[in-house]
Design an enzyme around this catalytic site. Structure first.
Site, PDB file in Angstrom:
ATOM      1  N   THR A 173       0.835  -1.191   0.000  1.00  0.00           N
ATOM      2  CA  THR A 173       0.000   0.000   0.000  1.00  0.00           C
ATOM      3  C   THR A 173       0.874   1.248   0.000  1.00  0.00           C
ATOM      4  OG1 THR A 173      -1.694  -1.152   1.266  1.00  0.00           O
ATOM      5  CG2 THR A 173      -1.739   1.242   1.352  1.00  0.00           C
ATOM      6  N   ARG A 201     -13.121  -8.288  -1.336  1.00  0.00           N
ATOM      7  CA  ARG A 201     -12.572  -7.804  -0.060  1.00  0.00           C
ATOM      8  C   ARG A 201     -12.039  -6.378  -0.178  1.00  0.00           C
ATOM      9  NH1 ARG A 201      -7.240  -5.880   1.675  1.00  0.00           N
ATOM     10  NH2 ARG A 201      -7.046  -6.330   3.901  1.00  0.00           N
ATOM     11  N   GLY A 203      -9.939  -3.531   2.223  1.00  0.00           N
ATOM     12  CA  GLY A 203      -9.173  -3.318   3.444  1.00  0.00           C
ATOM     13  C   GLY A 203      -9.375  -1.941   4.017  1.00  0.00           C
ATOM     14  N   ASP A 204      -8.399  -1.493   4.788  1.00  0.00           N
ATOM     15  CA  ASP A 204      -8.551  -0.223   5.496  1.00  0.00           C
ATOM     16  C   ASP A 204      -8.221   0.994   4.653  1.00  0.00           C
ATOM     17  OD1 ASP A 204      -5.790  -1.181   5.610  1.00  0.00           O
ATOM     18  OD2 ASP A 204      -5.409   0.601   6.809  1.00  0.00           O
ATOM     19  N   THR A 224      -0.776   1.385   6.544  1.00  0.00           N
ATOM     20  CA  THR A 224      -0.471   0.238   5.700  1.00  0.00           C
ATOM     21  C   THR A 224      -0.338  -0.992   6.584  1.00  0.00           C
ATOM     22  OG1 THR A 224       1.189  -0.788   4.269  1.00  0.00           O
ATOM     23  CG2 THR A 224       1.969   0.888   5.786  1.00  0.00           C
ATOM     24  N   GLY A 225      -0.931  -2.095   6.173  1.00  0.00           N
ATOM     25  CA  GLY A 225      -0.817  -3.287   7.007  1.00  0.00           C
ATOM     26  C   GLY A 225      -1.982  -4.230   6.829  1.00  0.00           C
ATOM     27  N   GLY A 227      -5.265  -4.911   6.935  1.00  0.00           N
ATOM     28  CA  GLY A 227      -6.381  -3.972   6.948  1.00  0.00           C
ATOM     29  C   GLY A 227      -7.514  -4.311   7.884  1.00  0.00           C
TER      30      GLY A 227
END
Length: 307
Positions: A173, A201, A203-204, A224-225, A227
């Site tokens: 990300t 899906r 994510g964050d 970033t990670g 999510g």
């Protein structure tokens, strides 16, 4: 007027080790991060807005196949590329986000169009694509986003047949946060998600308050990670709230939020630009592609956790 400006960027966090990255790839990543950082810094130094600064940085990173955003994004389990992005202006907390887009060259620019030209905050899938066409965005062939390395990663993931996600994932990300010379902050984040993700899906990254947030009263955050954990912890909004209501520094707030993600079982990192012009990084992974610059002369690009 306080004319200090600052910019921080990231190109993802994860299991990034010297012995596996290699000198050639390290040099390439550092050069790419430096180019994005310089593009935004020049704009801010010339009096540009934080919003323009973060957009400029993220566009550069989306166009670089080294990172998991735009060109070079990861494949879904079905072999497609679905892109998510968000941008937020700290002045009035205006925000725009898109998810699951497949033909927009720079999703962060579409997210900005959602914020500035439409009545909604978050558009997804076919609706986001239709909005893009109505706003004059040129459609690109989805194949433009594909790279051989990401296809190899998907093939490897399918062969392992273990777990829902790629266990060796490097969260590529990309994101940027900035504070401009007028005292305003902004944040932007863009991603291709996780290798092998399923069922649409999200994510964050495009979720306002989780992976992206900006508030002139506190600062701007891009994450970033993993999510799912960042969504559950509301990381980006939490950091700003800790600054506003607990009086913590942006570093203290970022460290606390990442610690909470870790307690839940997740990993990743954040970059933060404070309302006072400071910047901060926090991550619980071996590395995070990152850089920052400011009007006082700071200019640095780093990758590993011990730097």
């Amino acid at each position: 007027m306080d004319s200090r400006w600052s910019i921080a960027i990231h190109g993802g966090a994860g299991t990034i080790l010297r012995e596996t990255l290699g000198e050639e790839r390290r040099t390439a990543h550092e050069a790419a991060l430096g180019a994005a950082l310089d593009a935004a810094a020049r704009l801010l130094a010339d009096g540009g807005s934080a919003l323009d600064g973060v957009a400029a940085a993220v566009v550069r990173l989306e166009n670089d196949p080294l990172f998991n955003a735009g060109r070079g994004a990861t494949f879904t389990f079905d072999g497609k590329i679905e892109l998510d992005a968000a941008i937020m202006d700290g002045r009035e907390r205006a925000a725009g986000a898109v998810a699951g887009v497949t033909t927009v060259r720079n999703p962060v620019l579409l997210a900005r169009a959602v914020m500035e030209r439409g009545p909604h905050v978050f558009l997804a899938g076919a609706g986001a694509e239709r909005f893009a066409r109505e706003q004059g965005f040129e459609a690109v062939d989805p194949a433009w986003f594909e790279t051989a390395e990401r296809r190899r990663q998907l093939d490897e993931f399918r062969e392992r047949k273990t777990g829902w996600f790629d266990s060796s994932v490097k969260y590529g990300t990309v994101g940027a946060v900035a504070r401009d010379g007028q005292g305003h902050v902004a944040a932007a984040t863009s991603t291709g998600g996780l290798t092998g993700k399923r069922w649409g899906r999200i994510g964050d990254s495009p979720v306002i308050g989780a992976g992206t947030y900006a508030d002139d009263r506190a600062g701007a955050v891009s994450a970033t990670g993993a999510g799912e954990f960042f969504i559950r912890a509301g990381v980006a909004h939490t950091i700003c709230d800790r600054v506003r209501f607990l009086g913590e520094t942006i570093q203290q707030a970022a460290d606390a939020a990442i610690a909470e993600v870790g307690e839940l079982g997740g990993d990743g990192g954040v970059i933060v630009a404070g309302a006072d012009g400071g910047t901060a990084f926090a991550f619980n992974t071996p590395g995070m592609y990152r850089g920052r610059a400011d009007s006082a002369g700071m200019h640095e690009v780093k990758i590993f956790g011990d730097e």
